[in-house]
Design a protein around this motif. Sequence first.
Motif, PDB file in Angstrom:
ATOM      1  N   ALA A 105       0.952  -1.179   0.033  1.00 13.31           N
ATOM      2  CA  ALA A 105       0.092  -0.111  -0.087  1.00 13.31           C
ATOM      3  C   ALA A 105       0.974   1.220  -0.083  1.00 13.31           C
ATOM      4  O   ALA A 105       0.751   2.184  -0.630  1.00 13.31           O
ATOM      5  CB  ALA A 105      -0.894   0.097   1.255  1.00 13.31           C
ATOM      6  N   LEU A 106       1.928   1.215   0.856  1.00 13.08           N
ATOM      7  CA  LEU A 106       2.933   2.186   0.669  1.00 13.08           C
ATOM      8  C   LEU A 106       3.224   2.576  -0.485  1.00 13.08           C
ATOM      9  O   LEU A 106       3.416   3.732  -1.223  1.00 13.08           O
ATOM     10  CB  LEU A 106       3.973   1.988   1.726  1.00 13.08           C
ATOM     11  CG  LEU A 106       5.042   3.068   1.677  1.00 13.08           C
ATOM     12  CD1 LEU A 106       4.598   4.372   2.313  1.00 13.08           C
ATOM     13  CD2 LEU A 106       6.418   2.645   2.557  1.00 13.08           C
ATOM     14  N   LEU A 107       3.736   1.591  -1.161  1.00 10.72           N
ATOM     15  CA  LEU A 107       4.411   1.663  -2.720  1.00 10.72           C
ATOM     16  C   LEU A 107       3.462   2.273  -3.728  1.00 10.72           C
ATOM     17  O   LEU A 107       3.894   3.275  -4.336  1.00 10.72           O
ATOM     18  CB  LEU A 107       5.299   0.627  -2.796  1.00 10.72           C
ATOM     19  CG  LEU A 107       6.485  -0.016  -2.410  1.00 10.72           C
ATOM     20  CD1 LEU A 107       6.892  -1.460  -2.596  1.00 10.72           C
ATOM     21  CD2 LEU A 107       7.396   1.134  -1.974  1.00 10.72           C
ATOM     22  N   GLY A 108       2.555   1.734  -3.549  1.00  9.88           N
ATOM     23  CA  GLY A 108       1.230   1.970  -4.449  1.00  9.88           C
ATOM     24  C   GLY A 108       0.945   3.506  -4.222  1.00  9.88           C
ATOM     25  O   GLY A 108       0.596   4.306  -5.302  1.00  9.88           O
ATOM     26  N   HIS A 109       1.005   3.796  -3.047  1.00 10.85           N
ATOM     27  CA  HIS A 109       0.440   5.302  -2.759  1.00 10.85           C
ATOM     28  C   HIS A 109       1.584   6.282  -3.102  1.00 10.85           C
ATOM     29  O   HIS A 109       1.312   7.209  -3.930  1.00 10.85           O
ATOM     30  CB  HIS A 109       0.063   5.280  -1.240  1.00 10.85           C
ATOM     31  CG  HIS A 109       0.095   7.169  -0.810  1.00 10.85           C
ATOM     32  ND1 HIS A 109      -0.864   7.661  -1.223  1.00 10.85           N
ATOM     33  CD2 HIS A 109       0.662   7.763   0.121  1.00 10.85           C
ATOM     34  CE1 HIS A 109      -0.774   9.073  -0.636  1.00 10.85           C
ATOM     35  NE2 HIS A 109       0.276   8.938   0.051  1.00 10.85           N
ATOM     36  N   THR A 120      -9.808   3.024   9.744  1.00 11.44           N
ATOM     37  CA  THR A 120      -9.474   4.237   9.538  1.00 11.44           C
ATOM     38  C   THR A 120     -10.461   5.072  10.048  1.00 11.44           C
ATOM     39  O   THR A 120     -10.613   6.258  10.205  1.00 11.44           O
ATOM     40  CB  THR A 120      -8.685   4.742   8.267  1.00 11.44           C
ATOM     41  OG1 THR A 120     -10.044   4.446   7.441  1.00 11.44           O
ATOM     42  CG2 THR A 120      -7.602   3.860   7.922  1.00 11.44           C
ATOM     43  N   ALA A 121     -11.661   4.535  10.760  1.00 14.39           N
ATOM     44  CA  ALA A 121     -12.499   5.090  11.372  1.00 14.39           C
ATOM     45  C   ALA A 121     -12.237   5.966  12.465  1.00 14.39           C
ATOM     46  O   ALA A 121     -12.816   6.751  12.934  1.00 14.39           O
ATOM     47  CB  ALA A 121     -13.925   4.236  11.340  1.00 14.39           C
ATOM     48  N   HIS A 122     -11.288   5.368  12.952  1.00 16.65           N
ATOM     49  CA  HIS A 122     -10.546   6.013  14.233  1.00 16.65           C
ATOM     50  C   HIS A 122      -9.715   7.256  14.074  1.00 16.65           C
ATOM     51  O   HIS A 122      -9.412   8.080  14.958  1.00 16.65           O
ATOM     52  CB  HIS A 122      -9.767   5.159  15.069  1.00 16.65           C
ATOM     53  CG  HIS A 122     -10.331   3.739  15.492  1.00 16.65           C
ATOM     54  ND1 HIS A 122     -11.119   3.842  16.935  1.00 16.65           N
ATOM     55  CD2 HIS A 122     -10.911   2.814  15.292  1.00 16.65           C
ATOM     56  CE1 HIS A 122     -11.659   2.774  17.002  1.00 16.65           C
ATOM     57  NE2 HIS A 122     -11.689   1.990  15.931  1.00 16.65           N
ATOM     58  N   LEU A 123      -9.559   7.655  12.628  1.00 15.67           N
ATOM     59  CA  LEU A 123      -8.606   8.576  12.233  1.00 15.67           C
ATOM     60  C   LEU A 123      -9.308   9.824  11.544  1.00 15.67           C
ATOM     61  O   LEU A 123     -10.448   9.496  11.026  1.00 15.67           O
ATOM     62  CB  LEU A 123      -7.443   8.195  11.295  1.00 15.67           C
ATOM     63  CG  LEU A 123      -6.761   7.037  11.660  1.00 15.67           C
ATOM     64  CD1 LEU A 123      -5.769   6.756  10.358  1.00 15.67           C
ATOM     65  CD2 LEU A 123      -5.879   7.896  12.827  1.00 15.67           C
ATOM     66  N   THR A 124      -9.113  10.872  11.930  1.00  9.67           N
ATOM     67  CA  THR A 124      -9.691  12.329  11.192  1.00  9.67           C
ATOM     68  C   THR A 124      -8.634  12.764  10.032  1.00  9.67           C
ATOM     69  O   THR A 124      -7.321  12.244  10.146  1.00  9.67           O
ATOM     70  CB  THR A 124      -9.931  13.121  12.292  1.00  9.67           C
ATOM     71  OG1 THR A 124      -8.696  13.937  12.807  1.00  9.67           O
ATOM     72  CG2 THR A 124     -10.735  12.633  13.345  1.00  9.67           C
ATOM     73  N   ILE A 176      -0.368  11.705   3.698  1.00  9.04           N
ATOM     74  CA  ILE A 176      -0.569  10.392   4.411  1.00  9.04           C
ATOM     75  C   ILE A 176      -1.892   9.768   3.871  1.00  9.04           C
ATOM     76  O   ILE A 176      -2.983  10.290   4.183  1.00  9.04           O
ATOM     77  CB  ILE A 176      -0.580  10.476   5.902  1.00  9.04           C
ATOM     78  CG1 ILE A 176       1.059  11.246   5.981  1.00  9.04           C
ATOM     79  CG2 ILE A 176      -0.734   9.154   6.623  1.00  9.04           C
ATOM     80  CD1 ILE A 176       1.156  11.386   7.753  1.00  9.04           C
ATOM     81  N   ALA A 177      -1.985   8.562   3.296  1.00  2.00           N
ATOM     82  CA  ALA A 177      -3.063   8.111   2.794  1.00  2.00           C
ATOM     83  C   ALA A 177      -3.879   7.079   4.097  1.00  2.00           C
ATOM     84  O   ALA A 177      -2.986   6.128   4.566  1.00  2.00           O
ATOM     85  CB  ALA A 177      -3.088   7.032   1.483  1.00  2.00           C
ATOM     86  N   ARG A 178      -5.082   7.147   4.241  1.00  2.00           N
ATOM     87  CA  ARG A 178      -5.684   6.118   5.242  1.00  2.00           C
ATOM     88  C   ARG A 178      -6.119   4.931   4.471  1.00  2.00           C
ATOM     89  O   ARG A 178      -6.890   5.128   3.255  1.00  2.00           O
ATOM     90  CB  ARG A 178      -6.652   6.920   5.824  1.00  2.00           C
ATOM     91  CG  ARG A 178      -6.211   7.824   6.869  1.00  2.00           C
ATOM     92  CD  ARG A 178      -7.573   8.719   7.398  1.00  2.00           C
ATOM     93  NE  ARG A 178      -8.251   9.556   6.512  1.00  2.00           N
ATOM     94  CZ  ARG A 178      -9.220  10.238   6.727  1.00  2.00           C
ATOM     95  NH1 ARG A 178      -9.893  10.172   7.665  1.00  2.00           N
ATOM     96  NH2 ARG A 178      -9.822  10.950   5.910  1.00  2.00           N
ATOM     97  N   SER A 213      -2.941  -1.270  13.612  1.00  2.00           N
ATOM     98  CA  SER A 213      -2.811  -0.482  12.649  1.00  2.00           C
ATOM     99  C   SER A 213      -1.417  -0.435  12.414  1.00  2.00           C
ATOM    100  O   SER A 213      -0.448  -0.498  13.180  1.00  2.00           O
ATOM    101  CB  SER A 213      -3.195   1.055  12.646  1.00  2.00           C
ATOM    102  OG  SER A 213      -4.835   1.055  12.775  1.00  2.00           O
ATOM    103  N   GLN A 214      -1.074  -0.198  10.794  1.00  2.00           N
ATOM    104  CA  GLN A 214       0.684  -0.254  10.531  1.00  2.00           C
ATOM    105  C   GLN A 214       0.626   1.399  10.068  1.00  2.00           C
ATOM    106  O   GLN A 214      -0.122   1.677   9.050  1.00  2.00           O
ATOM    107  CB  GLN A 214       0.825  -1.143   9.604  1.00  2.00           C
ATOM    108  CG  GLN A 214       1.042  -2.564  10.083  1.00  2.00           C
ATOM    109  CD  GLN A 214      -0.368  -3.257  10.481  1.00  2.00           C
ATOM    110  OE1 GLN A 214      -1.371  -3.160   9.839  1.00  2.00           O
ATOM    111  NE2 GLN A 214      -0.089  -3.894  11.764  1.00  2.00           N
ATOM    112  N   ILE A 215       1.629   2.020  10.709  1.00  2.00           N
ATOM    113  CA  ILE A 215       2.018   3.183  10.004  1.00  2.00           C
ATOM    114  C   ILE A 215       3.300   3.278   9.360  1.00  2.00           C
ATOM    115  O   ILE A 215       4.122   2.640   9.830  1.00  2.00           O
ATOM    116  CB  ILE A 215       2.005   4.366  11.320  1.00  2.00           C
ATOM    117  CG1 ILE A 215       0.704   4.188  11.945  1.00  2.00           C
ATOM    118  CG2 ILE A 215       2.538   5.719  10.948  1.00  2.00           C
ATOM    119  CD1 ILE A 215       0.869   5.283  13.406  1.00  2.00           C
ATOM    120  N   ARG A 216       3.453   3.530   8.089  1.00  2.00           N
ATOM    121  CA  ARG A 216       4.374   3.449   7.480  1.00  2.00           C
ATOM    122  C   ARG A 216       4.633   4.778   6.523  1.00  2.00           C
ATOM    123  O   ARG A 216       3.993   5.446   5.852  1.00  2.00           O
ATOM    124  CB  ARG A 216       4.177   2.368   6.100  1.00  2.00           C
ATOM    125  CG  ARG A 216       4.115   0.974   6.702  1.00  2.00           C
ATOM    126  CD  ARG A 216       5.336   0.445   7.421  1.00  2.00           C
ATOM    127  NE  ARG A 216       5.112  -0.882   7.890  1.00  2.00           N
ATOM    128  CZ  ARG A 216       4.682  -1.424   8.938  1.00  2.00           C
ATOM    129  NH1 ARG A 216       4.354  -0.319   9.900  1.00  2.00           N
ATOM    130  NH2 ARG A 216       4.600  -2.535   9.254  1.00  2.00           N
TER     131      ARG A 216
END
Length: 436
Positions: free
Chosen positions: A159-163, A426-430, A245-247, A256-259
């Motif tokens: 997902a990171l590389l694609g984004h 990502t419902a937990h993120l704004t 930063i994409a969700r 959750s994984q943050i990259r």
Amino acid sequence: MTTRTAPLPAIGPVPPLVLPPVADVRLPNGLRVVALRHASIPMAELRLAVPLDADGFPAAAVHELLAATLLHGTPRYDREAITDTLATAGAALSASRSSRWLGLNGSGPAAALPTLLGVLGESLVGARHTEPAVRAARERAVRQVTTTRRQPHLIATEALLGHLYGPLPRMTDVPYAGDLAAVTAEEVRAAHHDVVRPDRAVLVLVGDLDPERAAARAAQALGEWRPAGSLAPFPHKPVIRQPGIARIHRPGAAQSQIRLVRPAPDRNHPDFAALTLANIVFGGYFSSRLVADVRERHGLAYRCESAFHDHLDQLVISLEADTATVSAAGTLRRMRHVLRGMSEQPPSAAEVEAARRYVTGMTALATSSQQAWASSLLLSLTLRQEPDRITRFLDELATVTTADVTAAAGRFYDPTDYHGVVLGDTAHLTETDTAL
């Protein structure tokens, strides 16, 4: 009764690392052979790296089965004969692949080096990749990737590389089960002809050996391995096409994984030694600021670190954190806080010296055994560095000042320069949580 604990002895000066005797030759077929003497025990290590260029998941699937069947028989030796030959000599040889390299690892008594090289040469030139061998390897690979592709770490990486870059097939590490299931033995044999080439390949030999004699033995054993097919292009530097930063939503995910990444200068850049120490201070080891703040002080992440990764020919600083989904927003905030602190509260002289000792110690581990020397040498060579890079880098580290590290910290740890993804529920993120 009181028990007295003796004080720990002071850490003395680190002895300089000297490159052992080495032979570095280019064979007529283009293969580079680097042989190094490290006679700690009467053993020898072999490492071979052949560049690959998988231009998509189907090609990666073919290369996966190529590696899996490379040592399964030649016109001269069937699989059982290869196994028996190696076992009789007390040696072992295995093959694997990544998105960029076909790798072969061997080890055994120093006296078994001619046997290792002989089996290697036979397989590189004449591996048959028979239908039964490919079929069995295909079935195993399909089962393995079905499990691997469910792992959050892989999903987050892709997902990171694609984004960041959009389609980037030349970083395809794990093929899809459907592509593997469709591979034929004929395709594997064709790929062997096209991509298993000696030019740009690197062979490393380390152990209780005479470097010049070992290189000559390699030349004799691998002399029939000739270039064929097309030469893979050199990697390129991908350009970040989609900053921010994409969700990436995974409904109901408990973790959750943050990259996050940002481009960095390459390893030969004059600033790289200072940046290395700055990165250790920031998040590169157990005593780093990132670990102390995010994991130890606030208990937000199971794992967090900062490291250098290669995105094709572009070196990046990569920040990673694995956390409970409900803690993802807080983890992002603390990561930004620690990033800002690298400029607002630059690394102290004590932090820089601790980082320097850590890197020096890790380098000592990377050259403490024959296996470690072989792997370190191969890594340097595949990164297009010279064999003495390990010793030269330690010399560079020794001259880095606290002011140098402060400058690197201010330049490379601005939170607004880091882009990537948060994978989880990502419902937990704004929008505020992921805004730069």
